[in-house]
Design a protein around this motif. Sequence first.
Motif, PDB file in Angstrom:
ATOM      1  N   TRP A 183       0.814  -1.216   0.000  1.00 30.52           N
ATOM      2  CA  TRP A 183       0.000   0.000   0.000  1.00 30.52           C
ATOM      3  C   TRP A 183       0.849   1.268   0.000  1.00 30.52           C
ATOM      4  O   TRP A 183       0.516   2.233  -0.693  1.00 30.52           O
ATOM      5  N   ASP A 184       1.929   1.263   0.741  1.00 30.26           N
ATOM      6  CA  ASP A 184       2.765   2.466   0.803  1.00 30.26           C
ATOM      7  C   ASP A 184       3.374   2.794  -0.561  1.00 30.26           C
ATOM      8  O   ASP A 184       3.387   3.953  -0.983  1.00 30.26           O
ATOM      9  N   GLU A 185       3.873   1.766  -1.249  1.00 27.76           N
ATOM     10  CA  GLU A 185       4.484   2.012  -2.559  1.00 27.76           C
ATOM     11  C   GLU A 185       3.417   2.437  -3.575  1.00 27.76           C
ATOM     12  O   GLU A 185       3.659   3.310  -4.422  1.00 27.76           O
ATOM     13  N   ALA A 186       2.228   1.835  -3.495  1.00 30.53           N
ATOM     14  CA  ALA A 186       1.148   2.215  -4.409  1.00 30.53           C
ATOM     15  C   ALA A 186       0.772   3.680  -4.220  1.00 30.53           C
ATOM     16  O   ALA A 186       0.534   4.407  -5.196  1.00 30.53           O
ATOM     17  N   LEU A 187       0.711   4.129  -2.955  1.00 32.14           N
ATOM     18  CA  LEU A 187       0.402   5.539  -2.680  1.00 32.14           C
ATOM     19  C   LEU A 187       1.510   6.454  -3.204  1.00 32.14           C
ATOM     20  O   LEU A 187       1.233   7.534  -3.744  1.00 32.14           O
ATOM     21  N   TYR A 188       2.751   6.021  -3.043  1.00 35.28           N
ATOM     22  CA  TYR A 188       3.885   6.827  -3.513  1.00 35.28           C
ATOM     23  C   TYR A 188       3.828   6.996  -5.033  1.00 35.28           C
ATOM     24  O   TYR A 188       3.986   8.108  -5.553  1.00 35.28           O
ATOM     25  N   ILE A 189       3.576   5.909  -5.747  1.00 36.19           N
ATOM     26  CA  ILE A 189       3.505   5.978  -7.211  1.00 36.19           C
ATOM     27  C   ILE A 189       2.274   6.764  -7.645  1.00 36.19           C
ATOM     28  O   ILE A 189       2.310   7.511  -8.632  1.00 36.19           O
ATOM     29  N   ALA A 190       1.166   6.631  -6.901  1.00 34.68           N
ATOM     30  CA  ALA A 190      -0.029   7.412  -7.228  1.00 34.68           C
ATOM     31  C   ALA A 190       0.253   8.906  -7.121  1.00 34.68           C
ATOM     32  O   ALA A 190      -0.241   9.706  -7.935  1.00 34.68           O
ATOM     33  N   ALA A 191       1.052   9.301  -6.131  1.00 36.08           N
ATOM     34  CA  ALA A 191       1.400  10.717  -5.989  1.00 36.08           C
ATOM     35  C   ALA A 191       2.237  11.188  -7.177  1.00 36.08           C
ATOM     36  O   ALA A 191       2.035  12.298  -7.689  1.00 36.08           O
ATOM     37  N   LYS A 192       3.169  10.346  -7.640  1.00 35.11           N
ATOM     38  CA  LYS A 192       3.969  10.698  -8.812  1.00 35.11           C
ATOM     39  C   LYS A 192       3.092  10.799 -10.056  1.00 35.11           C
ATOM     40  O   LYS A 192       3.250  11.708 -10.887  1.00 35.11           O
ATOM     41  N   GLY A 193       2.157   9.861 -10.195  1.00 29.41           N
ATOM     42  CA  GLY A 193       1.262   9.888 -11.352  1.00 29.41           C
ATOM     43  C   GLY A 193       0.344  11.094 -11.335  1.00 29.41           C
ATOM     44  O   GLY A 193       0.104  11.720 -12.387  1.00 29.41           O
ATOM     45  N   ALA A 194      -0.162  11.433 -10.168  1.00 24.77           N
ATOM     46  CA  ALA A 194      -1.055  12.588 -10.054  1.00 24.77           C
ATOM     47  C   ALA A 194      -0.324  13.885 -10.358  1.00 24.77           C
ATOM     48  O   ALA A 194      -0.916  14.831 -10.885  1.00 24.77           O
ATOM     49  N   ALA A 195       0.970  13.925 -10.049  1.00 21.42           N
ATOM     50  CA  ALA A 195       1.754  15.121 -10.370  1.00 21.42           C
ATOM     51  C   ALA A 195       1.863  15.294 -11.884  1.00 21.42           C
ATOM     52  O   ALA A 195       1.883  16.416 -12.393  1.00 21.42           O
ATOM     53  N   LEU A 196       1.919  14.152 -12.608  1.00 24.56           N
ATOM     54  CA  LEU A 196       1.973  14.207 -14.069  1.00 24.56           C
ATOM     55  C   LEU A 196       0.617  14.544 -14.673  1.00 24.56           C
ATOM     56  O   LEU A 196       0.527  15.292 -15.650  1.00 24.56           O
ATOM     57  N   ALA A 197      -0.441  13.951 -14.110  1.00 23.85           N
ATOM     58  CA  ALA A 197      -1.780  14.103 -14.686  1.00 23.85           C
ATOM     59  C   ALA A 197      -2.783  14.340 -13.562  1.00 23.85           C
ATOM     60  O   ALA A 197      -3.509  13.417 -13.161  1.00 23.85           O
ATOM     61  N   PRO A 198      -2.841  15.555 -13.040  1.00 23.37           N
ATOM     62  CA  PRO A 198      -3.703  15.825 -11.884  1.00 23.37           C
ATOM     63  C   PRO A 198      -5.195  15.661 -12.166  1.00 23.37           C
ATOM     64  O   PRO A 198      -5.976  15.494 -11.236  1.00 23.37           O
ATOM     65  N   ARG A 199      -5.591  15.700 -13.437  1.00 25.44           N
ATOM     66  CA  ARG A 199      -7.013  15.557 -13.772  1.00 25.44           C
ATOM     67  C   ARG A 199      -7.381  14.114 -14.126  1.00 25.44           C
ATOM     68  O   ARG A 199      -8.508  13.842 -14.532  1.00 25.44           O
ATOM     69  N   SER A 200      -6.447  13.198 -13.958  1.00 21.78           N
ATOM     70  CA  SER A 200      -6.728  11.794 -14.252  1.00 21.78           C
ATOM     71  C   SER A 200      -7.432  11.132 -13.070  1.00 21.78           C
ATOM     72  O   SER A 200      -6.963  11.225 -11.929  1.00 21.78           O
ATOM     73  N   ALA A 201      -8.526  10.460 -13.343  1.00 17.01           N
ATOM     74  CA  ALA A 201      -9.261   9.762 -12.286  1.00 17.01           C
ATOM     75  C   ALA A 201      -8.495   8.543 -11.771  1.00 17.01           C
ATOM     76  O   ALA A 201      -8.734   8.081 -10.651  1.00 17.01           O
ATOM     77  N   TYR A 202      -7.596   8.034 -12.584  1.00 22.14           N
ATOM     78  CA  TYR A 202      -6.922   6.786 -12.232  1.00 22.14           C
ATOM     79  C   TYR A 202      -6.199   6.867 -10.905  1.00 22.14           C
ATOM     80  O   TYR A 202      -6.223   5.913 -10.111  1.00 22.14           O
TER      81      TYR A 202
END
Length: 322
Positions: A183-202
Amino acid sequence: MRALLLILLAAAPANAFLFGGASDRRAAALLTEMRAAYAKGDCQTVTQGSEVFLREKPPAGLREEAYVYVGGCYERSGLTDKAISLYKLAIGLYPDNALFAGRLAAIYNAAGFSANAVPLFLKVLTLRSDDIEASLGLARAYAALGFYGRAKEYYSRAVILQDFSDAAVLREYSACMLKKRDWDEALYIAAKGAALAPRSAYWRFTRARVWAGRGDYYKALPELEAAINLEPSRPLRLERALYLLMGGLPRRAIEAAEPELAADPKDPLASIVKGMALYRLGEKAAAEPYFMAARAGGQFTAKVAGAFLGGEKDTGGDACKK
């Protein structure tokens, strides 16, 4: 592949092999034609020229470059068996050329032979530790084999080498970490992804899955609702209904499931959510038709519905977690 090809060509230009006789010069000229044809995507000229080229018995360095073009053309033309045979030959002849092992590994990975791909990708990384394609290929191979811990190591290496700039790879990595329940790594990668695409629902959806995986549906729900607001979809709305049920809010779960049942009365997930919500509220007779409908769904909903129809004690959220 393109980067390795450029390195190969820089290391072995055709004029480096002109020390031989007329046959070597003819081979070098043919290789120049093959190189130009390959760059234009003219694989017919490459494969036809290769037959004449090989009859000249060219030096090893010229053959090495030719095998790159011929193998690439076999792949482009869908001649996978020929590509495999050629790359196996080339690996034996040129063990220090990472390109051939990498291409063969990629073919095995694409065909679902991940166990065959692993040692080849490891060989590439032994030769070129910063090879992004090999790191990704190895991560995918390990993930396909269910070795999520090993996959994490190579996904991590790949995204760092990419400076977290490839959203598609970040998605792959996060999905793998959800399967691993890291879970911790998934949250970390989600933060990186959201920084790239903040409007992505994923990425909001990924965070919702993390909190749900941790059993904290009160934190999962607002993340999922944010994802629905960004990209409304039926699967997300159904998952929200399930989270409401698992979070101990059966009436709200029913409210969420009913519009989906109105659109599709046979939807197995919506049926099981409403059935279990009614069951939790003590309305067992009212729940039964929804369990019957859920039986027609996939293995998960059929198993849960069968348990309740068989008269088992109310297991509440635990039944959904199986």
